[in-house]
Design an enzyme around this catalytic site. Sequence first.
Site, PDB file in Angstrom:
ATOM      1  N   TYR A   1       6.586  29.600  67.794  1.00  0.00           N
ATOM      2  CA  TYR A   1       7.238  28.305  68.010  1.00  0.00           C
ATOM      3  C   TYR A   1       6.794  27.748  69.362  1.00  0.00           C
ATOM      4  CZ  TYR A   1      11.307  25.050  67.845  1.00  0.00           C
ATOM      5  OH  TYR A   1      12.128  23.950  67.804  1.00  0.00           O
ATOM      6  N   CYS A   2       6.296  26.518  69.354  1.00  0.00           N
ATOM      7  CA  CYS A   2       5.902  25.809  70.574  1.00  0.00           C
ATOM      8  C   CYS A   2       4.820  26.607  71.324  1.00  0.00           C
ATOM      9  CB  CYS A   2       7.131  25.543  71.432  1.00  0.00           C
ATOM     10  SG  CYS A   2       6.839  24.427  72.828  1.00  0.00           S
ATOM     11  N   ILE A   3       5.023  26.932  72.598  1.00  0.00           N
ATOM     12  CA  ILE A   3       4.000  27.640  73.365  1.00  0.00           C
ATOM     13  C   ILE A   3       3.764  29.031  72.807  1.00  0.00           C
ATOM     14  CG2 ILE A   3       5.609  28.586  75.066  1.00  0.00           C
ATOM     15  CD1 ILE A   3       2.042  27.250  75.764  1.00  0.00           C
TER      16      ILE A   3
ATOM     17  N   GLY B   1       3.385  29.622  69.690  1.00  0.00           N
ATOM     18  CA  GLY B   1       2.322  29.423  68.710  1.00  0.00           C
ATOM     19  C   GLY B   1       0.960  29.481  69.367  1.00  0.00           C
TER      20      GLY B   1
ATOM     21  N   LEU C   1       4.693  26.448  64.750  1.00  0.00           N
ATOM     22  CA  LEU C   1       5.698  25.389  64.768  1.00  0.00           C
ATOM     23  C   LEU C   1       5.546  24.555  66.032  1.00  0.00           C
ATOM     24  CD1 LEU C   1       8.790  27.577  63.728  1.00  0.00           C
ATOM     25  CD2 LEU C   1       7.159  26.404  62.227  1.00  0.00           C
TER      26      LEU C   1
END
Length: 589
Positions: free
Chosen positions: A323-325, A327, A352
């Site tokens: 998720y976010c960083i 990822g 994500l």
Amino acid sequence: MDTDNTDLNKTLTAWWQYNQDLYTIFSNNLLKENPVQQALNEQSARDFGVWLNEIAKQPETFVQHQFDWWQEQIKIMQQTWGQGFDTEQPDIIEAERGDRRFKAEEWRDNPWFNYIKQSYLLFGQSLLSSIRETPGLDDKLKERLEFFARQVVNSISPSNFISTNPELLKLTLDSKGENLIKGLDMFKKDLAKSGDMLRISMTDEHAFELGKDIATTPGRVVFQNHLFELIQYDATTKDVFKTPLLIVPPYVNKYYILDLKQQNSLVKWSVDQGHTVFMISWKNPDASMADVGFEDYIVDGVIAALDAIEKQTGEAYVNAVGYCIAGTLVTTAMAYFVSKRMKHRIKSATLLTTLLDFSQPGEIGVFVNEPTISALEKYNLQNGIMHGHLLGVSFSMLRENSLYWNYYVNNYLKGEAPMDLDLLYWNGDSTNLTAKCHNFMLRDLYLENRLVQPREIEVRGTKIDLSKVKQPVYMLSTRDDHIALWQATFQGIQHTSAKTTFVLGESGHIAGVINPPAAEKYGFWYGPEATGEANAWLDKAKHQSGSWWPHWGKWLSQYTDEKVPKRVTSSKTNPGIYAAPGEYVKVKI
């Protein structure tokens, strides 16, 4: 009459004392400029100097803007001060859609406050329009100018002051200033727990208890090192998919955004689908962890978690979610496996709202310039960490009206205690960032965009190349995301060789992801493989109502292998360490 005078005196006394106390607090605490704020102010001054210089070259443009502004101002005066003031007549200047600052009826029904509102909105719109339409300014400069101008415009909104906000004025008179007394008390409490910038409470920090009200999905911590705890969640189905699911949350937030309550928990939903779910819970760093870098989060984080999962389940491969960083972290780990000629232990990756190409950083781009980043690097090295409160306030200022000034008015001027919401509780439960990792993100990722340049980034001495990543990817972005622009995430995944299923959710960075099927809130777009230009993809994509979770679950089932008997999280031979949610997540700053 004497009673009225007493009430008025009491109100004025409370108002006077409020302003005196507020001035003292600001003088003693908030007016001390930190290096980051100083760098932003200096950058702002330089940018406005360039803008004024360009205006001086073309005075006719400025004169035309002034003339247009005056024409609209005359129309507002005629409408609000004319003999036939009509509350049914549309305003000359309307607030933007979603702007809730002027919802009170008095802003429309009272000519004086209607005039103040429209004049203010005209000023803000004219200023921003003038910046956008000034020739000779590059796009990044315009973005910064708009950001700083917007901060000034929204800080001086008449809704932020008692004397120019009819709702606040009435409340203060009716309560005899009691709202200000309550507000000042909340202000002092917030200040006491703030860092270098005022952190306004969005919810009661004692309203929820981890493991009891939120982060309640049953499981056990089965592994722990200096960087993270690994949670394995209890199975709820008789059989489970053979391939485990590893969820990697961003280290800039706490993991339980994905496990708030049972009805909106991606963890609980995934467990109920038959997945053996593992979750990384990052340690909240302090200054002693200053030298922990991005590559450590890959090797001692993601890869160490894979080792622990193999020991726990016997499975060498997982399906990973970042998720976010996180990822970015997962994708870099996959590239690292290729460069090291190691076994590709991530069978599929779900990314994500993840940036790989940082050339379009969204509104965070206002911080992406050499002077500001140099100041941030200096701050980080001096402190060993980027303080989570400072980071949180900075992100709030990207949506200042809804995430900052709204709470300023409600808490400090109305004297209303904030609502108890699980999402806002999580948002206020901040985490620090290590100096080395944050500096890497600022310079190597955002400023220099080195991740998408082959062999420009090293992980423990190994140069990595994203184009070597070939595992299948499910990439979810969200249309209204201001942190990871969906066009940028779409562009970034094309730097890999992965076959990518791209999905665009409605709403933003959080609400678009935490969108359970039962909520029936937001839909999504899906379509052809992620190639070419983003808007061209969207033109061909199909829209579907409802949550993206079932769509993802169907995609993920291709990479789960057969079912096996459910796995236990605790046994005599492998009892685990302690129950979820663990201990690292409970550490506050």
